[in-house]
Design an enzyme around this catalytic site. Structure first.
Site, PDB file in Angstrom:
ATOM      1  N   ARG A 140     153.108  41.156  16.526  1.00 46.45           N
ATOM      2  CA  ARG A 140     152.222  40.415  17.441  1.00 46.45           C
ATOM      3  C   ARG A 140     151.243  39.541  16.655  1.00 46.45           C
ATOM      4  O   ARG A 140     150.872  38.464  17.085  1.00 46.45           O
ATOM      5  CB  ARG A 140     151.488  41.387  18.382  1.00 46.45           C
ATOM      6  CG  ARG A 140     152.425  42.043  19.406  1.00 46.45           C
ATOM      7  CD  ARG A 140     151.680  42.670  20.561  1.00 46.45           C
ATOM      8  NE  ARG A 140     150.960  43.852  20.196  1.00 46.45           N
ATOM      9  CZ  ARG A 140     151.463  45.087  20.211  1.00 46.45           C
ATOM     10  NH1 ARG A 140     152.717  45.296  20.589  1.00 46.45           N
ATOM     11  NH2 ARG A 140     150.726  46.119  19.874  1.00 46.45           N
ATOM     12  N   ASP A 185     142.290  50.228  24.634  1.00 43.49           N
ATOM     13  CA  ASP A 185     143.020  48.966  24.455  1.00 43.49           C
ATOM     14  C   ASP A 185     143.787  48.638  25.734  1.00 43.49           C
ATOM     15  O   ASP A 185     144.069  49.517  26.540  1.00 43.49           O
ATOM     16  CB  ASP A 185     144.055  49.089  23.330  1.00 43.49           C
ATOM     17  CG  ASP A 185     143.407  49.218  21.962  1.00 43.49           C
ATOM     18  OD1 ASP A 185     142.195  48.974  21.840  1.00 43.49           O
ATOM     19  OD2 ASP A 185     144.129  49.571  21.008  1.00 43.49           O
ATOM     20  N   ARG A 193     135.788  44.654  26.424  1.00 44.22           N
ATOM     21  CA  ARG A 193     136.205  43.791  25.302  1.00 44.22           C
ATOM     22  C   ARG A 193     137.126  42.736  25.911  1.00 44.22           C
ATOM     23  O   ARG A 193     138.156  43.078  26.497  1.00 44.22           O
ATOM     24  CB  ARG A 193     136.970  44.580  24.248  1.00 44.22           C
ATOM     25  CG  ARG A 193     137.624  43.657  23.210  1.00 44.22           C
ATOM     26  CD  ARG A 193     138.657  44.347  22.383  1.00 44.22           C
ATOM     27  NE  ARG A 193     138.059  45.473  21.710  1.00 44.22           N
ATOM     28  CZ  ARG A 193     138.716  46.603  21.439  1.00 44.22           C
ATOM     29  NH1 ARG A 193     139.968  46.738  21.797  1.00 44.22           N
ATOM     30  NH2 ARG A 193     138.106  47.584  20.834  1.00 44.22           N
ATOM     31  N   GLY A 232     144.843  38.061  24.914  1.00 47.64           N
ATOM     32  CA  GLY A 232     146.057  38.761  25.341  1.00 47.64           C
ATOM     33  C   GLY A 232     147.176  38.532  24.358  1.00 47.64           C
ATOM     34  O   GLY A 232     147.391  37.405  23.915  1.00 47.64           O
ATOM     35  N   ALA A 233     147.889  39.620  24.012  1.00 47.23           N
ATOM     36  CA  ALA A 233     148.840  39.552  22.895  1.00 47.23           C
ATOM     37  C   ALA A 233     150.297  39.753  23.303  1.00 47.23           C
ATOM     38  O   ALA A 233     151.161  39.782  22.445  1.00 47.23           O
ATOM     39  CB  ALA A 233     148.457  40.606  21.858  1.00 47.23           C
ATOM     40  N   GLN A 254     142.294  41.151  29.455  1.00 43.08           N
ATOM     41  CA  GLN A 254     142.969  40.007  28.838  1.00 43.08           C
ATOM     42  C   GLN A 254     142.772  38.730  29.658  1.00 43.08           C
ATOM     43  O   GLN A 254     143.122  38.683  30.841  1.00 43.08           O
ATOM     44  CB  GLN A 254     144.463  40.321  28.728  1.00 43.08           C
ATOM     45  CG  GLN A 254     144.752  41.521  27.848  1.00 43.08           C
ATOM     46  CD  GLN A 254     146.039  42.242  28.240  1.00 43.08           C
ATOM     47  OE1 GLN A 254     146.379  42.320  29.424  1.00 43.08           O
ATOM     48  NE2 GLN A 254     146.748  42.779  27.259  1.00 43.08           N
ATOM     49  N   THR A 259     137.933  37.967  19.716  1.00 38.14           N
ATOM     50  CA  THR A 259     138.681  36.750  19.397  1.00 38.14           C
ATOM     51  C   THR A 259     138.275  36.228  18.023  1.00 38.14           C
ATOM     52  O   THR A 259     137.145  36.460  17.582  1.00 38.14           O
ATOM     53  CB  THR A 259     138.426  35.645  20.459  1.00 38.14           C
ATOM     54  OG1 THR A 259     139.153  34.464  20.097  1.00 38.14           O
ATOM     55  CG2 THR A 259     136.953  35.294  20.618  1.00 38.14           C
ATOM     56  N   HIS A 260     139.213  35.516  17.388  1.00 35.06           N
ATOM     57  CA  HIS A 260     138.891  34.856  16.117  1.00 35.06           C
ATOM     58  C   HIS A 260     138.560  33.390  16.340  1.00 35.06           C
ATOM     59  O   HIS A 260     138.428  32.624  15.391  1.00 35.06           O
ATOM     60  CB  HIS A 260     140.089  34.972  15.163  1.00 35.06           C
ATOM     61  CG  HIS A 260     140.600  36.365  15.069  1.00 35.06           C
ATOM     62  ND1 HIS A 260     141.678  36.805  15.789  1.00 35.06           N
ATOM     63  CD2 HIS A 260     140.113  37.438  14.409  1.00 35.06           C
ATOM     64  CE1 HIS A 260     141.868  38.088  15.562  1.00 35.06           C
ATOM     65  NE2 HIS A 260     140.928  38.499  14.732  1.00 35.06           N
TER      66      HIS A 260
HETATM   67  P1  FDA Z   1     143.788  32.144  18.968  1.00 33.75           P
HETATM   68  O1  FDA Z   1     145.132  32.778  18.863  1.00 33.75           O
HETATM   69  O2  FDA Z   1     143.611  30.956  19.850  1.00 33.75           O
HETATM   70  O3  FDA Z   1     143.279  31.817  17.513  1.00 33.75           O
HETATM   71  C1  FDA Z   1     142.082  31.151  17.224  1.00 33.75           C
HETATM   72  C2  FDA Z   1     142.009  30.961  15.729  1.00 33.75           C
HETATM   73  O4  FDA Z   1     141.808  32.237  15.106  1.00 33.75           O
HETATM   74  C3  FDA Z   1     143.290  30.431  15.084  1.00 33.75           C
HETATM   75  O5  FDA Z   1     143.315  29.033  15.078  1.00 33.75           O
HETATM   76  C4  FDA Z   1     143.239  31.023  13.713  1.00 33.75           C
HETATM   77  O6  FDA Z   1     142.413  30.247  12.884  1.00 33.75           O
HETATM   78  C5  FDA Z   1     142.601  32.363  13.943  1.00 33.75           C
HETATM   79  N1  FDA Z   1     143.614  33.416  14.155  1.00 33.75           N
HETATM   80  C6  FDA Z   1     143.975  33.962  15.343  1.00 33.75           C
HETATM   81  N2  FDA Z   1     144.911  34.905  15.166  1.00 33.75           N
HETATM   82  C7  FDA Z   1     145.143  34.963  13.855  1.00 33.75           C
HETATM   83  C8  FDA Z   1     146.012  35.740  13.060  1.00 33.75           C
HETATM   84  N3  FDA Z   1     146.840  36.644  13.571  1.00 33.75           N
HETATM   85  N4  FDA Z   1     146.001  35.519  11.723  1.00 33.75           N
HETATM   86  C9  FDA Z   1     145.186  34.591  11.161  1.00 33.75           C
HETATM   87  N5  FDA Z   1     144.340  33.824  11.885  1.00 33.75           N
HETATM   88  C10 FDA Z   1     144.321  34.001  13.201  1.00 33.75           C
HETATM   89  N6  FDA Z   1     145.218  42.024  22.683  1.00 33.75           N
HETATM   90  C11 FDA Z   1     145.667  42.757  23.724  1.00 33.75           C
HETATM   91  O7  FDA Z   1     146.529  42.298  24.474  1.00 33.75           O
HETATM   92  N7  FDA Z   1     145.156  44.026  23.931  1.00 33.75           N
HETATM   93  C12 FDA Z   1     144.172  44.564  23.147  1.00 33.75           C
HETATM   94  O8  FDA Z   1     143.742  45.694  23.390  1.00 33.75           O
HETATM   95  C13 FDA Z   1     143.667  43.763  22.100  1.00 33.75           C
HETATM   96  N8  FDA Z   1     142.646  44.214  21.295  1.00 33.75           N
HETATM   97  C14 FDA Z   1     142.059  43.361  20.388  1.00 33.75           C
HETATM   98  C15 FDA Z   1     140.910  43.739  19.716  1.00 33.75           C
HETATM   99  C16 FDA Z   1     140.274  42.846  18.872  1.00 33.75           C
HETATM  100  C17 FDA Z   1     139.012  43.251  18.172  1.00 33.75           C
HETATM  101  C18 FDA Z   1     140.824  41.532  18.668  1.00 33.75           C
HETATM  102  C19 FDA Z   1     140.162  40.551  17.760  1.00 33.75           C
HETATM  103  C20 FDA Z   1     141.973  41.170  19.307  1.00 33.75           C
HETATM  104  C21 FDA Z   1     142.618  42.065  20.170  1.00 33.75           C
HETATM  105  N9  FDA Z   1     143.780  41.691  20.841  1.00 33.75           N
HETATM  106  C22 FDA Z   1     144.227  42.497  21.870  1.00 33.75           C
HETATM  107  C23 FDA Z   1     144.552  40.489  20.418  1.00 33.75           C
HETATM  108  C24 FDA Z   1     144.208  39.258  21.248  1.00 33.75           C
HETATM  109  O9  FDA Z   1     144.705  39.369  22.547  1.00 33.75           O
HETATM  110  C25 FDA Z   1     144.823  37.991  20.610  1.00 33.75           C
HETATM  111  O10 FDA Z   1     146.210  38.114  20.616  1.00 33.75           O
HETATM  112  C26 FDA Z   1     144.358  37.718  19.188  1.00 33.75           C
HETATM  113  O11 FDA Z   1     142.998  37.982  19.031  1.00 33.75           O
HETATM  114  C27 FDA Z   1     144.633  36.243  18.789  1.00 33.75           C
HETATM  115  O12 FDA Z   1     143.960  35.365  19.629  1.00 33.75           O
HETATM  116  P2  FDA Z   1     142.532  34.729  19.301  1.00 33.75           P
HETATM  117  O13 FDA Z   1     141.637  35.106  20.423  1.00 33.75           O
HETATM  118  O14 FDA Z   1     142.044  35.181  17.991  1.00 33.75           O
HETATM  119  O15 FDA Z   1     142.692  33.191  19.452  1.00 33.75           O
END
Ligand code: FDA
Length: 305
Positions: A287, A129, A179, A183-184, A158, A225-226
């Protein structure tokens, strides 16, 4: 709101007190099948029967002693054995500070090497990670040293960091497994894009160029990503260069956009669900709340009996 939750994730007093509250424990269940390894492994079965692979991560970060890191490594060895025993298509995903990165980098590398060697014998993989920006250099260094001896290893990068294009370029000669996530953490504008549109644009650009330039090479790219619109845009962009839906992976978290995970798997994407478990869930859960205001409404509703 995002900044408040990311601040709360780092606050020691809140970390000690909030997880004891029953409504918090109820709310976090949406993203975690339970606190034990068994609960996480049990949750994999319905996903696997739909062709969705799994990754397991025990929550926890920034340990206080190297002995704790030794115990975490032993735990992940047991997870790899359990994945094999249950015949799951499962991998593990580990935070470097969980293995003592900020206490002793060589010891963290030794733990990762042991885990990756074991993963190779059980047919699994180890993912590293990515944590806050202070750890990026050391984490990439760890990955480079690990990858030199154990190929079944990947690293999270990220897209919100301005440096990531250069990091991918630096890793390219390794045919890396990456992956890509948005970014969180709460990073400053000097090093990170803070506007969602800029992060999204960088995400697409990084994924598309990596896939196009690595075509035919033994790389792995997980779109962590979602954001389904982004995934479909990337799939369409790379299709023109002959990279099909099976040329990369879609990785989402347990409990988030579950219906989409099943739909994408049915539509020919290779989907993996990351299942988190463990009792140190507080900063991780904060987060998740920071990512989406609707989750806060859900958490507040959990206050009700
Ligand atoms: P974005 O936040 O733009 O969301 C897109 C859409 O997805 C939203 O409109 C919503 O519908 C849905 N969604 C997103 N988050 C949601 C939530 N919490 N609850 C409900 N719906 C949600 N980060 C990091 O810094 N280091 C790491 O090692 C990892 N590892 C990691 C592994 C995996 C498998 C995933 C999926 C994610 C991570 N992350 C991570 C977290 C990543 O950086 C990010 O913060 C989250 O995935 C949220 O961003 P999205 O890309 O989903 O897009």
């Amino acid at each position: 709101m995002r900044r408040v939750f990311l601040w709360a994730a780092r606050n020691a007093w809140l970390r000690d007190h909030l997880p004891k509250m029953r409504f918090m424990r109820r709310a976090v269940r949406r993203f975690m099948p339970g606190e034990t390894m068994e609960s996480a492994l049990d949750a994999a079965a319905p996903l696997e029967s739909a062709g969705i692979g799994t990754m397991f991560t025990r929550l926890g970060e920034n340990l206080e002693s190297l002995e704790e890191a030794d115990a975490v490594a032993d735990h992940y060895i047991a997870v790899l054995d359990a994945i094999l025993a249950r015949r799951l298509n499962g991998e593990i995903s580990v935070k470097p500070t969980q293995l003592g990165l900020d206490l002793d980098e060589d010891r963290a590398l030794a733990h990762l090497t042991r885990l990756a060697a074991h993963a190779a014998t059980t047919g699994s993989w180890v993912w590293i990670d990515m944590e806050g920006s202070a750890y990026v250099d050391a984490t990439i260094r760890l990955f480079e040293r690990l990858r030199a001896v154990e190929p079944r290893t990947g690293i999270c990068l990220q897209a919100y960091l301005r440096r990531t294009a250069a990091d991918i370029e630096r890793l390219r000669s390794l045919d890396p497994a990456i992956r890509l996530v948005k970014g969180a953490y709460d990073e400053s504008a000097s090093i990170a894009y803070r506007d969602k549109r800029e992060v999204d644009a960088n995400y697409v650009a990084l994924a598309v160029s990596f896939l196009k330039e690595s075509r035919g090479r033994p790389i792995r790219l997980g779109l962590g990503t979602h954001d389904v619109a982004l995934i479909e845009q990337i799939a369409a962009d790379v299709a023109t260069a002959g990279v099909g839906r099976d040329g990369f992976e879609v990785e989402m978290l347990y409990g988030i956009r579950t219906a989409e995970q099943f739909r994408l798997a049915g539509a020919g994407y290779r989907v993996q669900t990351l299942i988190a478990y463990g009792d140190a869930w507080y900063p991780w859960y904060m987060r998740r709340l920071a990512e989406r205001p609707a989750n806060v409404t859900f958490a507040i509703r959990s206050l009700l009996p």
